[in-house]
Design a protein around this motif. Structure first.
Motif, PDB file in Angstrom:
ATOM      1  N   ASN A 179      -2.685   0.235  -6.887  1.00  0.00           N
ATOM      2  CA  ASN A 179      -2.616   1.353  -5.912  1.00  0.00           C
ATOM      3  C   ASN A 179      -2.940   2.659  -6.610  1.00  0.00           C
ATOM      4  OD1 ASN A 179      -1.065   1.266  -3.009  1.00  0.00           O
ATOM      5  ND2 ASN A 179       0.357   0.141  -4.526  1.00  0.00           N
ATOM      6  N   TRP A 180      -3.136   2.702  -8.006  1.00  0.00           N
ATOM      7  CA  TRP A 180      -3.597   3.451  -8.747  1.00  0.00           C
ATOM      8  C   TRP A 180      -4.995   3.220  -9.198  1.00  0.00           C
ATOM      9  CZ3 TRP A 180       1.647   2.574  -8.496  1.00  0.00           C
ATOM     10  CH2 TRP A 180       2.312   3.862  -8.276  1.00  0.00           C
ATOM     11  N   ASN A 181      -6.081   4.086  -9.117  1.00  0.00           N
ATOM     12  CA  ASN A 181      -7.378   3.622  -9.558  1.00  0.00           C
ATOM     13  C   ASN A 181      -7.339   3.791 -10.962  1.00  0.00           C
ATOM     14  OD1 ASN A 181      -8.017   6.460 -10.186  1.00  0.00           O
ATOM     15  ND2 ASN A 181      -8.602   6.672  -7.865  1.00  0.00           N
TER      16      ASN A 181
ATOM     17  N   LYS B  80       0.911  -1.353  -0.041  1.00  0.00           N
ATOM     18  CA  LYS B  80       0.000  -0.146   0.011  1.00  0.00           C
ATOM     19  C   LYS B  80       0.946   1.284  -0.056  1.00  0.00           C
ATOM     20  CE  LYS B  80      -3.803  -2.507  -0.079  1.00  0.00           C
ATOM     21  NZ  LYS B  80      -4.379  -2.746  -1.264  1.00  0.00           N
TER      22      LYS B  80
ATOM     23  N   GLU C   3      -7.126   7.575 -12.500  1.00  0.00           N
ATOM     24  CA  GLU C   3      -5.815   7.878 -12.475  1.00  0.00           C
ATOM     25  C   GLU C   3      -5.168   7.343 -13.622  1.00  0.00           C
ATOM     26  OE1 GLU C   3      -4.561   8.856  -7.884  1.00  0.00           O
ATOM     27  OE2 GLU C   3      -4.801   6.586  -8.458  1.00  0.00           O
TER      28      GLU C   3
ATOM     29  N   THR D 249       1.437   5.470  -0.004  1.00  0.00           N
ATOM     30  CA  THR D 249       0.598   6.912   0.031  1.00  0.00           C
ATOM     31  C   THR D 249       0.600   7.572  -1.317  1.00  0.00           C
ATOM     32  OG1 THR D 249       2.695   7.955   0.764  1.00  0.00           O
ATOM     33  CG2 THR D 249       1.889   6.755   2.493  1.00  0.00           C
ATOM     34  N   GLU D 250      -0.260   8.669  -1.051  1.00  0.00           N
ATOM     35  CA  GLU D 250      -0.400   9.460  -2.137  1.00  0.00           C
ATOM     36  C   GLU D 250       1.120  10.280  -2.724  1.00  0.00           C
ATOM     37  OE1 GLU D 250      -2.822  10.145  -4.299  1.00  0.00           O
ATOM     38  OE2 GLU D 250      -3.881   8.359  -3.130  1.00  0.00           O
ATOM     39  N   ALA D 251       1.599  10.503  -1.419  1.00  0.00           N
ATOM     40  CA  ALA D 251       3.215  11.151  -1.996  1.00  0.00           C
ATOM     41  C   ALA D 251       4.177   9.984  -2.600  1.00  0.00           C
ATOM     42  CB  ALA D 251       3.968  11.412  -0.483  1.00  0.00           C
ATOM     43  N   GLN D 252       3.813   8.701  -1.976  1.00  0.00           N
ATOM     44  CA  GLN D 252       4.934   7.965  -2.745  1.00  0.00           C
ATOM     45  C   GLN D 252       4.273   7.355  -4.272  1.00  0.00           C
ATOM     46  OE1 GLN D 252       3.994   4.599   0.360  1.00  0.00           O
ATOM     47  NE2 GLN D 252       6.231   4.967   1.227  1.00  0.00           N
ATOM     48  N   LYS D 253       3.124   7.539  -4.505  1.00  0.00           N
ATOM     49  CA  LYS D 253       2.445   7.256  -5.736  1.00  0.00           C
ATOM     50  C   LYS D 253       3.223   8.429  -6.637  1.00  0.00           C
ATOM     51  CE  LYS D 253      -1.784   6.750  -6.099  1.00  0.00           C
ATOM     52  NZ  LYS D 253      -3.283   6.709  -5.774  1.00  0.00           N
ATOM     53  N   LYS D 254       2.979   9.480  -6.215  1.00  0.00           N
ATOM     54  CA  LYS D 254       3.571  10.682  -6.991  1.00  0.00           C
ATOM     55  C   LYS D 254       4.924  10.652  -7.076  1.00  0.00           C
ATOM     56  CE  LYS D 254       0.127  14.208  -5.237  1.00  0.00           C
ATOM     57  NZ  LYS D 254      -0.339  15.459  -4.467  1.00  0.00           N
TER      58      LYS D 254
END
Length: 297
Positions: free
Chosen positions: A196-198, A109, A201, A111-116
């Motif tokens: 992790n990306w919907n 899983k 996105e 976080t949004e910061a990690q995805k970016k």
């Protein structure tokens, strides 16, 4: 205990002696010792981890190592570009970076910061909107873009602009930012496949990652061919999946065409992924046909 020496032994087995059996045996003993693992994931003053081979194994064998140690390494990777780009393979542009290896774990899983963070690294790949803009801006700055070419430039000035642009291009291609996988199944593919990306996105990312329509068509075709060339299906016997009818198979059809249910589930997931990508961004027929004709000439 000299942990760094132990790490080098593991690296040597993997990349110098190509001895996977003894490397696996060595790792089995290492992963049981939390103190070794804790020491291995420590960041050094040079923005590396203390033991690179051990950390690579932690990322690969994540299901069998201490969960907290694994998560600490993940947090380090997603907060430090140099560590995220670490590749142990001698051929750095063909090996998998730590960031790529982390994305193989679909249960991780982010976080949004990690995805970016992951998307920023992926946008450095050749063919993305970001990469193409950098290249276009550079051509204009050097005056070598055909739409911005200064016709008052001397031949020597034009040659210098070309040489400068060429070396800058090579630098972009072979920079550290290109380390997250190579070919059709690089970090962009891993992100599009990652839960992790919907869906919303991914509808944007598929255009950002592959700006050119023909480039996207070629990548999508490679994703489809990966399914029919799966290593665990026996294409020489009754197990045969046709590329032509790939989107017409039902799950029951795939189950019959695969050696076992586990492989069938994996193949079915790949088909569903490709179908989603095709629906999100259908290949443009006019450009596709033109491109195919050009390739066959």
């Amino acid at each position: 205990m000299n942990i760094e020496k132990l790490d080098y032994e593991l690296y040597k087995k993997l990349y110098r002696e190509n001895d996977m059996v003894n490397a696996a045996y060595l790792w089995e003993n290492i992963k049981k010792n939390k103190e070794i693992l804790k020491h291995s994931i420590k960041k050094t003053q040079y923005d590396t981890v203390s033991c690179m081979a051990i950390c690579q194994y932690i990322l690969i064998d994540y299901e069998n190592v201490d969960e907290n140690i694994y998560q600490e390494l993940i947090n380090l990777i997603y907060s430090n570009v140099d560590i995220a780009r670490t590749v142990l393979s001698d051929s750095k542009y063909e090996g998998y970076s730590y960031l790529m290896l982390s994305l193989f774990n679909n249960n991780l899983k982010l976080t949004e910061a990690q995805k970016k963070f992951a998307v920023r690294e992926a946008m450095n790949k050749k063919g993305t909107t970001y990469f193409n803009k950098l290249e276009s801006d550079y051509r204009k700055r050097t005056g070598f873009d055909k739409d911005a070419l200064d016709f008052n430039m001397t031949i020597k000035e034009k040659e210098q602009a070309l040489i400068s642009r060429y070396f800058d291009y090579l630098n972009n291609i072979w920079s550290l930012s290109q380390l997250h996988g190579n070919g059709d199944f690089d970090i962009r593919y891993q992100i599009l496949r990652n839960p992790n990306w919907n869906f919303e996105e991914k509808k944007k990312l598929v255009y950002d990652f592959y700006e050119d329509d023909e480039d996207w068509y070629e990548h999508l075709k490679s994703f489809e061919i990966k399914i029919i060339n799966d290593d665990e299906t026996n294409q020489d016997s009754e197990y045969f999946i046709s590329h032509r009818y790939i989107y017409e198979y039902s799950y029951e059809d795939i189950l019959k065409l695969c050696p076992n249910e586990e492989i069938a589930n994996r193949i079915w997931e790949e088909i569903q992924f490709c179908e989603d990508m095709k629906n999100i961004r259908p290949p443009k027929l006019n450009k596709t046909l033109k491109f195919e004709k050009k390739r066959t000439n």
